[in-house]
Design an enzyme around this catalytic site. Structure first.
Site, mmCIF file in Angstrom:
data_model
loop_
_atom_site.group_PDB
_atom_site.id
_atom_site.type_symbol
_atom_site.label_atom_id
_atom_site.label_comp_id
_atom_site.label_asym_id
_atom_site.label_seq_id
_atom_site.Cartn_x
_atom_site.Cartn_y
_atom_site.Cartn_z
ATOM 1 N N HIS A 194 127.828 21.191 -43.937
ATOM 2 C CA HIS A 194 126.540 21.880 -43.838
ATOM 3 C C HIS A 194 125.737 21.391 -42.618
ATOM 4 O O HIS A 194 125.290 22.180 -41.784
ATOM 5 C CB HIS A 194 125.760 21.655 -45.133
ATOM 6 N N LYS A 251 114.755 23.596 -55.213
ATOM 7 C CA LYS A 251 115.612 24.753 -54.926
ATOM 8 C C LYS A 251 117.002 24.454 -55.462
ATOM 9 O O LYS A 251 117.619 23.458 -55.077
ATOM 10 C CB LYS A 251 115.688 25.016 -53.419
ATOM 11 N N LYS A 298 109.178 16.081 -46.729
ATOM 12 C CA LYS A 298 109.595 17.212 -47.565
ATOM 13 C C LYS A 298 108.612 17.406 -48.714
ATOM 14 O O LYS A 298 108.210 18.538 -49.027
ATOM 15 C CB LYS A 298 111.016 16.951 -48.087
ATOM 16 N N GLU A 358 119.385 17.298 -40.844
ATOM 17 C CA GLU A 358 118.150 17.587 -41.596
ATOM 18 C C GLU A 358 117.053 16.582 -41.215
ATOM 19 O O GLU A 358 115.872 16.926 -41.160
ATOM 20 C CB GLU A 358 118.395 17.540 -43.113
ATOM 21 N N HIS A 371 118.125 26.875 -39.458
ATOM 22 C CA HIS A 371 118.992 27.323 -40.548
ATOM 23 C C HIS A 371 119.389 28.793 -40.447
ATOM 24 O O HIS A 371 120.341 29.209 -41.107
ATOM 25 C CB HIS A 371 118.329 27.045 -41.905
ATOM 26 N N ASN A 395 113.208 25.829 -42.661
ATOM 27 C CA ASN A 395 114.388 26.608 -42.268
ATOM 28 C C ASN A 395 114.667 26.506 -40.770
ATOM 29 O O ASN A 395 115.557 27.206 -40.272
ATOM 30 C CB ASN A 395 114.206 28.080 -42.650
ATOM 31 N N HIS A 401 123.080 28.807 -40.904
ATOM 32 C CA HIS A 401 123.727 29.375 -42.099
ATOM 33 C C HIS A 401 124.741 30.450 -41.708
ATOM 34 O O HIS A 401 125.792 30.585 -42.348
ATOM 35 C CB HIS A 401 122.672 29.986 -43.044
ATOM 36 N N GLU A 436 107.546 28.797 -51.410
ATOM 37 C CA GLU A 436 107.797 29.405 -50.093
ATOM 38 C C GLU A 436 107.118 30.775 -49.978
ATOM 39 O O GLU A 436 107.744 31.778 -49.635
ATOM 40 C CB GLU A 436 109.316 29.522 -49.863
ATOM 41 N N ARG A 464 117.713 28.403 -71.180
ATOM 42 C CA ARG A 464 116.495 28.770 -70.422
ATOM 43 C C ARG A 464 115.801 27.576 -69.760
ATOM 44 O O ARG A 464 114.635 27.656 -69.402
ATOM 45 C CB ARG A 464 115.494 29.525 -71.300
ATOM 46 N N ARG A 511 106.605 26.266 -46.220
ATOM 47 C CA ARG A 511 107.933 25.768 -46.610
ATOM 48 C C ARG A 511 109.026 26.417 -45.767
ATOM 49 O O ARG A 511 110.071 25.816 -45.518
ATOM 50 C CB ARG A 511 108.169 25.992 -48.115
HETATM 51 P P1 NAD Z 1 128.295 17.436 -50.470
HETATM 52 O O1 NAD Z 1 127.538 17.402 -51.716
HETATM 53 O O2 NAD Z 1 129.451 18.369 -50.390
HETATM 54 O O3 NAD Z 1 128.778 15.980 -50.094
HETATM 55 C C1 NAD Z 1 129.595 15.798 -48.971
HETATM 56 C C2 NAD Z 1 130.884 15.063 -49.344
HETATM 57 O O4 NAD Z 1 130.587 13.685 -49.560
HETATM 58 C C3 NAD Z 1 131.543 15.549 -50.623
HETATM 59 O O5 NAD Z 1 132.934 15.534 -50.453
HETATM 60 C C4 NAD Z 1 131.152 14.499 -51.661
HETATM 61 O O6 NAD Z 1 132.099 14.374 -52.693
HETATM 62 C C5 NAD Z 1 131.091 13.261 -50.827
HETATM 63 N N1 NAD Z 1 130.170 12.228 -51.294
HETATM 64 C C6 NAD Z 1 128.935 12.425 -51.786
HETATM 65 N N2 NAD Z 1 128.328 11.233 -51.990
HETATM 66 C C7 NAD Z 1 129.225 10.287 -51.641
HETATM 67 C C8 NAD Z 1 129.184 8.875 -51.607
HETATM 68 N N3 NAD Z 1 128.068 8.201 -51.910
HETATM 69 N N4 NAD Z 1 130.283 8.204 -51.212
HETATM 70 C C9 NAD Z 1 131.408 8.886 -50.830
HETATM 71 N N5 NAD Z 1 131.488 10.229 -50.802
HETATM 72 C C10 NAD Z 1 130.413 10.913 -51.213
HETATM 73 O O7 NAD Z 1 127.370 17.826 -49.233
HETATM 74 P P2 NAD Z 1 125.882 17.461 -48.814
HETATM 75 O O8 NAD Z 1 125.894 17.445 -47.352
HETATM 76 O O9 NAD Z 1 125.336 16.312 -49.562
HETATM 77 O O10 NAD Z 1 125.052 18.731 -49.294
HETATM 78 C C11 NAD Z 1 125.266 19.992 -48.712
HETATM 79 C C12 NAD Z 1 124.754 21.032 -49.670
HETATM 80 O O11 NAD Z 1 123.361 20.837 -49.873
HETATM 81 C C13 NAD Z 1 124.901 22.441 -49.129
HETATM 82 O O12 NAD Z 1 125.418 23.267 -50.147
HETATM 83 C C14 NAD Z 1 123.491 22.851 -48.781
HETATM 84 O O13 NAD Z 1 123.284 24.239 -48.904
HETATM 85 C C15 NAD Z 1 122.706 22.087 -49.796
HETATM 86 N N6 NAD Z 1 121.302 21.870 -49.426
HETATM 87 C C16 NAD Z 1 120.369 22.228 -50.323
HETATM 88 C C17 NAD Z 1 119.027 22.026 -50.045
HETATM 89 C C18 NAD Z 1 117.994 22.357 -51.086
HETATM 90 O O14 NAD Z 1 116.800 22.337 -50.774
HETATM 91 N N7 NAD Z 1 118.373 22.617 -52.304
HETATM 92 C C19 NAD Z 1 118.651 21.443 -48.815
HETATM 93 C C20 NAD Z 1 119.654 21.063 -47.922
HETATM 94 C C21 NAD Z 1 120.988 21.287 -48.227
HETATM 95 N N1 GLY Z 2 115.848 22.990 -47.701
HETATM 96 C C1 GLY Z 2 114.782 23.952 -47.544
HETATM 97 C C2 GLY Z 2 113.793 23.911 -48.639
HETATM 98 O O1 GLY Z 2 113.898 23.121 -49.547
HETATM 99 O O2 GLY Z 2 112.879 24.696 -48.640
#
Ligand code: NAD
Ligand code: GLY
Length: 369
Positions: free
Chosen positions: A271, A153, A232, A195, A254, A251, A258, A242, A131, A247
Site C-alpha cells: 500500500h 474507517k 490524525k 503515510e 491517494h 487523501n 489507489h 469526512e 449490528r 479529513r
Molecule cells: P498489512 O496489514 O498487509 O501488513 C503488511 C505485512 O506485514 C503483512 O504481511 C503482515 O502479515 C505483516 N506484519 C504485520 N505486522 C507485522 C509485524 N509486527 N511483524 C512482522 N510482520 C508483520 O499492511 P499495512 O501496510 O499495515 O496496511 C495496509 C492496509 O491498510 C491497506 O489495506 C490500506 O488500505 C489500509 N489503510 C487503512 C487506513 C484507514 O484509515 N482505515 C489508512 C491507511 C491504510
Molecule cells: N486514511 C484516511 C482517513 O482515515 O481518512
C-alpha cells in the site's frame, strides 16, 4: 484537539461526537492488554475474538491470549491469510461466521491484532457483527500504528476498487506497541513512511526533520508514532465523517496512489509503495498548480527515496489501467475529482481544478525522474 500525555507510554485521548477513546503508544503493552481495556474502556465482557493474520498471529497472539485469560476473558483466535487479498467481503463473512460458531454474541468484543489489513477487515467485522460490537485495535505495522487504527474507517475491497464496502466504526481503544515493529521486514517498515511523510506534508513541517534522521529513527519510535497519531486524531476530531473537507486532506497522494495500487492487482505494490508514487505525482502537481516551491517538492520526494520508497513507475502499467481504476475511487464525486494539493510543506487544500488530463500528465511524469 486531542489531549496528549507524553512518556512511555504516551497517551492520546480523542473526543468525538459519540465516541471518546484513548490511543496508547509505548513498549511492552501487549502483556497489559486486559489491564488497559479495564482502565481505559467500558468493556466488561468476558468473551472476545482475537482476529489476526497468519504472520502476526504466531508472533504476538499468545501474549494477548494469556493477558486476557489472566483476566478471565475467554478468547477465540481467528487467523486470516496475511496480505491485502484478505480484505474481502468473503473473508469478513468468514470471520463473522467463526465468531458465531465460537458463541460470541452482541455483548462480546473483538481484538484486531495486525497491520492495516487486519485492522480494516476485523474493524469491519466488529461493525457488522450483530449490528456492532466494541473493537480494540492492536496495530503492528507502521502504517497501522500511525494511521489506519485511528479514525474508525473500516472496510474491504471489491474487484471494482479499494475500500468500496465499509463502515465507520471507531475503536474503543488502540494499543500501539512499538516493540512489535522490531519483527517487521524492512520493506514493510519502510512502506509506513509514505503515510508519515504525507502527515508531515499536509500538517506538520517539523515532523519531516525527525523523518529525515533515518539512521536514528528506530530510537524515536514512540515519539514518531505518537506525533503521527496526534495529527490524525486532530483531523478526525475536526471532521469525523469526512464531510467538511478537512479529513479529505488525508487523501493527499491517494487518488493516483489507489489507482496504481488497484492497477497493480493488490499484489505488486505494498500500500505505502503505491501511495509513494501517488505522493510524488501530487507533489509535482502542487508545484505546477499551486505555490509549493520546487525545492520543497524535491525535499519531500527525497525523503520518500530515503526510505527506499518508489518514485519511478514502470512502463508496463498503462495510463488507461491506472485511470480506469482511479475513476472508481471514492475520491471522485459525481465524476468530479477532489484533489489534494499543497501550498507549502505543512499546509494542504482541496482543489477542483485538477482535470483527468492533469492526472494523465502526472502519471506520465512518474515514468521519468
Ligand atoms: P498489512 O496489514 O498487509 O501488513 C503488511 C505485512 O506485514 C503483512 O504481511 C503482515 O502479515 C505483516 N506484519 C504485520 N505486522 C507485522 C509485524 N509486527 N511483524 C512482522 N510482520 C508483520 O499492511 P499495512 O501496510 O499495515 O496496511 C495496509 C492496509 O491498510 C491497506 O489495506 C490500506 O488500505 C489500509 N489503510 C487503512 C487506513 C484507514 O484509515 N482505515 C489508512 C491507511 C491504510
Ligand atoms: N486514511 C484516511 C482517513 O482515515 O481518512
Amino acid at each position: 484537539m486531542p489531549t496528549i500525555t507524553e512518556g512511555n507510554p504516551t497517551i492520546i485521548s480523542l473526543q468525538l461526537k459519540n465516541d471518546d477513546y484513548t490511543v496508547v503508544v509505548g513498549s511492552g503493552l501487549l502483556e497489559e492488554t486486559a489491564k488497559l481495556i479495564e482502565e481505559k474502556t467500558s468493556i466488561r465482557s468476558r468473551k472476545a475474538a482475537i482476529v489476526t493474520d497468519s504472520t502476526v498471529g504466531p508472533l504476538y497472539a499468545e501474549a494477548i491470549e494469556a493477558a486476557l485469560k489472566e483476566a478471565n476473558i475467554e478468547t477465540c483466535l481467528i487467523t486470516v491469510p496475511a496480505g491485502e487479498s484478505s480484505k474481502s467481503m468473503e473473508q469478513a463473512t468468514d470471520v463473522c461466521r467463526q465468531m458465531l460458531r465460537a458463541g460470541l454474541d452482541r455483548k462480546s468484543f473483538l481484538v484486531a491484532l495486525g497491520g492495516g489489513v487486519v485492522g480494516d477487515l476485523a474493524g469491519f467485522a466488529a461493525a457488522i457483527f450483530q449490528r456492532g460490537i466494541p473493537c480494540v485495535q492492536i496495530p503492528t505495522t507502521i502504517v497501522s500504528q500511525v494511521d489506519s487504527s485511528v479514525g474508525g474507517k473500516t472496510g474491504v475491497n471489491t474487484p471494482e476498487g479499494k475500500n468500496l464496502l465499509g463502515a465507520f466504526h471507531q475503536p474503543q481503544l488502540v494499543l500501539a506497541d512499538v516493540e512489535t515493529l522490531s519483527t517487521l521486514p524492512d520493506r514493510e517498515f519502510n512502506e509506513g513512511f509514505a503515510e508519515i511523510i504525507k502527515h508531515a506534508a499536509i500538517r506538520d513541517a517539523s515532523l519531516l526533520e525527525l523523518v529525515e534522521k533515518k539512521d536514528r529513527i528506530r530510537d524515536h519510535l514512540i515519539e514518531l508514532v505518537a506525533r503521527n497519531v496526534a495529527i490524525k486524531a486532530a483531523i478526525v476530531e475536526e471532521d469525523e465523517k469526512e464531510t467538511t473537507g478537512t479529513r479529505a486532506l488525508l487523501n493527499f497522494g491517494h487518488t493516483i496512489g489507489h489507482g496504481i495500487e488497484a492497477a497493480g492487482g493488490y499484489g505488486r505494490f505494498l500500500h505505502g509503495e503505491a501511495i509513494s508514487l501517488g505522493l510524488v505525482a501530487a507533489i509535482r502537481l502542487s508545484v505546477a498548480q499551486s505555490s509549493l516551491s520546487p525545492e520543497e517538492g524535491a525535499r519531500l520526494i527525497a525523503s520518500l527515496a530515503t526510505y527506499d520508497l518508489p518514485t519511478l513507475l514502470a512502463d508496463d502499467l498503462s495510463n488507461e489501467t491506472i485511470l480506469n481504476a482511479l475513476q472508481r475511487d471514492k475520491k471522485f464525486e459525481a465524476g468530479e475529482i477532489r484533489f489534494v494539493l499543497l501550498d507549502r510543506i505543512g499546509s494542504a487544500f482541496l482543489s477542483s481544478d485538477v482535470t483527468t488530463g492533469h492526472l494523465e500528465a502526472a502519471i506520465n511524469g512518474l515514468r521519468s525522474s
